[in-house]
Design a protein around this motif. Structure first.
Motif, PDB file in Angstrom:
ATOM      1  N   ASP A   1     -26.912  10.557  15.062  1.00 56.11           N
ATOM      2  CA  ASP A   1     -25.631  10.660  14.363  1.00 56.11           C
ATOM      3  C   ASP A   1     -25.075   9.260  14.101  1.00 56.11           C
ATOM      4  O   ASP A   1     -24.567   8.614  15.012  1.00 56.11           O
ATOM      5  CB  ASP A   1     -24.648  11.481  15.197  1.00 56.11           C
ATOM      6  CG  ASP A   1     -23.405  11.840  14.397  1.00 56.11           C
ATOM      7  OD1 ASP A   1     -23.271  11.360  13.258  1.00 56.11           O
ATOM      8  OD2 ASP A   1     -22.571  12.591  14.916  1.00 56.11           O
ATOM      9  N   GLU A   2     -25.198   8.804  12.899  1.00 55.07           N
ATOM     10  CA  GLU A   2     -24.757   7.462  12.486  1.00 55.07           C
ATOM     11  C   GLU A   2     -25.096   6.406  13.540  1.00 55.07           C
ATOM     12  O   GLU A   2     -24.227   5.696  14.017  1.00 55.07           O
ATOM     13  CB  GLU A   2     -23.237   7.457  12.224  1.00 55.07           C
ATOM     14  CG  GLU A   2     -22.820   8.604  11.327  1.00 55.07           C
ATOM     15  CD  GLU A   2     -21.675   8.270  10.418  1.00 55.07           C
ATOM     16  OE1 GLU A   2     -21.331   7.087  10.305  1.00 55.07           O
ATOM     17  OE2 GLU A   2     -21.141   9.198   9.793  1.00 55.07           O
TER      18      GLU A   2
ATOM     19  N   SER B   1     -21.739  15.801  11.251  1.00 54.57           N
ATOM     20  CA  SER B   1     -21.855  15.795  12.710  1.00 54.57           C
ATOM     21  C   SER B   1     -21.819  17.206  13.256  1.00 54.57           C
ATOM     22  O   SER B   1     -22.588  17.551  14.158  1.00 54.57           O
ATOM     23  CB  SER B   1     -20.720  14.986  13.333  1.00 54.57           C
ATOM     24  OG  SER B   1     -20.790  13.659  12.918  1.00 54.57           O
TER      25      SER B   1
HETATM   26 MG   LIG Z   1     -19.623  12.263  12.050  1.00 50.46          MG
END
Ligand SMILES: [Mg+2]
Ligand SMILES: Nc1ncnc2c1ncn2[C@@H]1O[C@H](COP(=O)(O)OP(=O)(O)O)[C@@H](O)[C@H]1O
Lengths: 360, 305
Positions: free
Chosen positions: A158-159, A43
């Motif tokens: 991000d995910e 991240s």
């Molecule tokens: Mg992360």
């Protein structure tokens, strides 16, 4: 459309170094997946590309332009957050429109873009609803639409699927891949799930503890892992790793320096009919896990426990079995964990492996 | 009925030994009865509370419609026999009430607007940024929360007098242009908003002021409305400050006018006095009913789902 280059990136929070000398080039138009265990700095890397976090050292180039001092709004990067980060007080339309308004896009143009986008992601009937009245999958689509409508050079995700249930996740995976093909924009996608990474990415960057372990195509990653970490991170179950010295009959040239030997569960043969040149073990089957087409066995041998996976073969019911892995499917690692050869053509590879294990 | 079937009637099961066993339905029944009783008790307690809080209001309303002798009857009567509406006219005529109401409105609304203008950016900065001295400045704000008005009115009086602001609207407005309580309340609310929302709007190219106005403020609306109401009530009802800071009628407000009823009508005219009080609280009650939904939200507010 843009290539992203990270050059000598470091990131420190106070005294803690999170990312150390990261060098990475993300190809223009690629679907690049950053994958690694939780907390490895994925991240943080993404957020530095987006401009939400400033690197402590190094340069970030997007499309050849140094963007170190460019604020996030002007980098032409759109981001989809893990928990969507939709504006809760605005309608779906308002969410999608906000970025356009801030860029001074005319009202007519906005209407056109919004109707186009909502067509693509299938949000038409929900444009006037608030995000809290939508399901998880619909919120995900709003987040995608909000990112897409700006027609950015780079998509950062991000995910994005981790809050969805398994079925929806599979569906969204496919949709994202199709979306990428349709837009042709650079996608940078973060996940901690190696299966997701393998199934989505055309370029995978394996990270651990703030450092890139390997950046390659999925097949390369699977067939030519650069080190122990990547070898064990990719694949289900993970690659079996044993100490060379623990295995009887496997003789390795002493000067090669090979310390560990590894093989993938799917490359091991149980009770082979013909003799196999390579690694041979005997062991007891501890557990059998059957998924229909494939079976996974956990086997205990003198050299340690390991997994074997078979496809479309009858379930082995014997207690004690003989396992063989041909030379071509053995991987050797040094004491420090790096793999013994660099990538090469497949037949060259095989012969050099035999060279290491010469004398068998 | 056959014993075998009786097992399915849901209440009792005959056991060969002759003992009766309790079927699973029984404890559930007992439990639901207990729940019901608890609910009833809860409602009764709430009713009692409502009664305690509503009684003074009802009493005020009832007294404002009585004749003077009626206010003295014992035991008191809740509903006046012939409502005397003229009490309101009498109250109204004791002074320049329209002037008072205008002053009150101008002052409390101006205070409210100024406070919004100051506390929103201040709370946002305290909630979202670490800057040199931010901790110290915030504790300074907190300290002012603990200083009662009565402690500082004298220096403020001298200050206002020096600036020739006594007997002006400005003199009654400026000391309340910001609110430590408001900053504190709003800061807490801003802090609950996930950072990603700010980041998302940065990526959407929103300027800082736009993030505040279009994203942050709408999300803390319940808190803001509640604070606005408290502020409005406090300054609408404020008696002490306008009394101390004025020496003539120019800037005087409604609470002072109401208090003067006693001087004009004499001390014991409760009916007229209560009529004046009804005039005083009517706008506040109206505001309360309008903002009710938000107030409830503000108190059950626990972040953004
Ligand atoms: Mg992360
Ligand atoms: N704002 C921050 N302050 C201090 N440490 C942080 C901050 N953000 C992330 N970290 C640390 O940096 C490391 C990497 O975090 P992150 O990039 O979020 O990991 P990942 O996304 O791979 O799970 C973690 O150890 C985390 O604790």
């Amino acid at each position: 459309m843009a290539q992203i280059e990270l050059i000598g990136i470091c990131k420190k929070y106070k005294e803690e170094t999170v990312i150390q000398d990261l060098n990475l080039t993300i190809r223009d138009g690629s679907f690049t997946v950053l994958v690694g265990p939780s907390g490895c700095g994925k991240s943080t890397t993404l957020r530095m590309v987006a401009g939400l976090e400033r690197q402590s050292a190094g340069d970030i180039l997007i499309d050849g332009q140094r963007v170190n001092d460019t604020p996030p709004g002007l980098r032409d990067v759109a981001m989809v957050f893990q928990n969507y980060a939709l504006y809760p007080t605005m309608t779906v339309r308002g969410n999608i429109e906000f970025g356009l308004k801030n860029r001074g896009v005319s009202r007519k143009e906005r209407e056109r873009l919004i109707s186009d986008i909502s067509e693509i992601v299938g949000l038409g009937p929900y444009l006037d609803k608030k995000p809290q009245n939508l399901s998880g999958g619909q919120r995900q689509r709003v987040a995608l639409a909000r990112a897409m409508v700006k027609q950015p050079k780079v998509f950062i995700l991000d995910e994005p699927l981790s809050n969805l249930d398994a079925k929806l996740r599979n569906q969204m995976r496919t949709e994202l891949i199709q979306l990428h093909e349709r837009l042709g924009t650079t996608f940078v996608y973060v996940t901690h799930d190696q299966v997701e990474a393998m199934s989505m990415g055309d370029e995978i960057v394996v990270m651990n503890e703030g450092a890139v372990q390997q950046a390659d195509s999925p097949m390369k990653l699977y067939e030519q892992p650069a080190n122990l970490f990547t070898a064990q991170f990719i694949g289900t179950p993970a690659m079996n790793i044993m100490k060379v010295g623990d295995i009887k009959g496997l003789r390795v040239l002493p000067e090669s320096g090979a310390y560990h030997v590894g093989f993938r569960p799917e490359h091991a043969q149980i009770n082979p009919d013909t003799p196999v040149e390579g690694l041979v073990l005997e062991g007891d089957i501890l557990t059998r896990e059957s998924l229909g087409a494939e079976h996974i066995y956990q086997i205990r041998s003198k050299a340690g426990a390991f997994f074997v996976k078979t496809f479309l073969k009858p379930l082995v019911t014997a207690e004690r079995v003989r396992i063989a892995v041909p030379h071509g499917h053995l991987y050797y690692f040094s004491l420090t964990g790096s793999r013994m050869q660099t990538a090469g053509a497949a037949n060259e590879e095989t012969s050099s492996r035999q060279l290491i294990a010469g004398g068998v | 009925m056959e014993p075998a079937n009786r097992a399915f009637d849901g209440h009792t099961v005959a056991v060969p030994g002759g003992r009766m066993l309790e079927a699973p339905g029984r404890p559930a029944l007992v439990r639901s009865a207990a729940v019901l009783l608890l609910k009833a008790l809860n409602v009764a307690a709430l009713l009692l509370l409502v009664l305690i809080f509503a009684m003074p209001f009802v009493w005020m309303l009832s007294t404002s419609l009585k004749t003077l002798p009626e206010t003295m009857i014992f035991p008191p009567e809740w509903i006046p026999r012939n409502p005397v509406w003229s009490n309101y006219a009498s109250a109204w005529q004791t002074g320049p009430f329209l002037h008072y109401i205008t002053n009150s409105a101008v002052i409390s609304v101006s205070i409210l607007l100024l406070q919004m203008l100051t506390i929103i950016p201040a709370a946002y900065a305290f909630a979202r940024y670490r800057f040199v001295g931010s901790g110290f400045l915030f504790s300074l704000v907190m300290v002012t929360l603990m200083i009662p008005t009565q402690l500082i009115f004298l220096p403020v009086y001298l200050e206002l007098s020096a600036f020739k602001l006594l007997n002006t609207h400005l003199g009654l407005i400026l000391p309340f242009a910001s609110s430590a309580f408001g900053i504190f309340l709003l800061r807490q609310a801003f802090r609950q908003i996930p950072e990603e929302l700010v980041e998302a709007s940065r990526l959407d190219q929103a300027k800082e002021w736009k993030i505040i106005i279009r994203i942050m403020v709408p999300m803390v609306k319940p808190v803001l409305v509640t604070f606005a109401l408290f502020s409005f009530i406090a300054h609408w009802n404020d008696y002490f400050w306008p009394l101390v800071m004025t020496t003539n009628e120019t800037a005087r407000t409604l609470p002072i006018g109401i208090a003067k009823i006693r001087e004009v009508e004499g001390g014991g005219t409760w009916n007229i006095l209560m009529a004046g009080n009804v005039i005083l609280v009517a706008p506040i009650l109206a505001a309360f009913f309008l903002a009710q939904k938000h107030i409830i939200k503000a108190f059950v507010y626990n972040g953004v789902k």
